[in-house]
Design an enzyme around this catalytic site. Sequence first.
Site, short mmCIF file in Angstrom:
data_model
loop_
_atom_site.label_atom_id
_atom_site.label_comp_id
_atom_site.label_asym_id
_atom_site.label_seq_id
_atom_site.Cartn_x
_atom_site.Cartn_y
_atom_site.Cartn_z
N ALA A 33 0.84 -1.20 0.00
CA ALA A 33 0.00 0.00 0.00
C ALA A 33 0.87 1.25 0.00
O ALA A 33 1.96 1.26 0.57
CB ALA A 33 -0.92 0.00 1.22
N ASP A 34 0.37 2.30 -0.64
CA ASP A 34 0.98 3.62 -0.51
C ASP A 34 -0.06 4.54 0.14
O ASP A 34 -1.14 4.08 0.51
CB ASP A 34 1.48 4.14 -1.86
CG ASP A 34 0.38 4.31 -2.90
OD1 ASP A 34 -0.81 4.46 -2.52
OD2 ASP A 34 0.69 4.29 -4.10
N SER A 35 0.25 5.80 0.28
CA SER A 35 -0.66 6.70 1.00
C SER A 35 -2.01 6.83 0.30
O SER A 35 -3.05 6.88 0.97
CB SER A 35 -0.03 8.07 1.21
OG SER A 35 0.35 8.64 -0.02
#
Length: 76
Positions: A33-35
């Site tokens: 996941a990223d932001s």
Amino acid sequence: MTFEKMQEIIADTLSCDAEKVTMEASLFDDLGADSLDAVELNMALEDEFGVAVPDEKLGEMKTVADLWNCLSELAA
């Protein structure tokens, strides 16, 4: 609220294998996941489970277990 439903939402949102979504899995390191993914995941979980996760709690979410525990508290 079931773990299986949360697992399905996480897998769909993060485009990862559901079997990788375990309580111990890191949302960022293990599941990629990223932001932006984190925001999309939060919205999907809020919609599905009918809860609102406070913004200050979002930064504390590092693992699937963190998400589960937070959602369980809010849904109670």
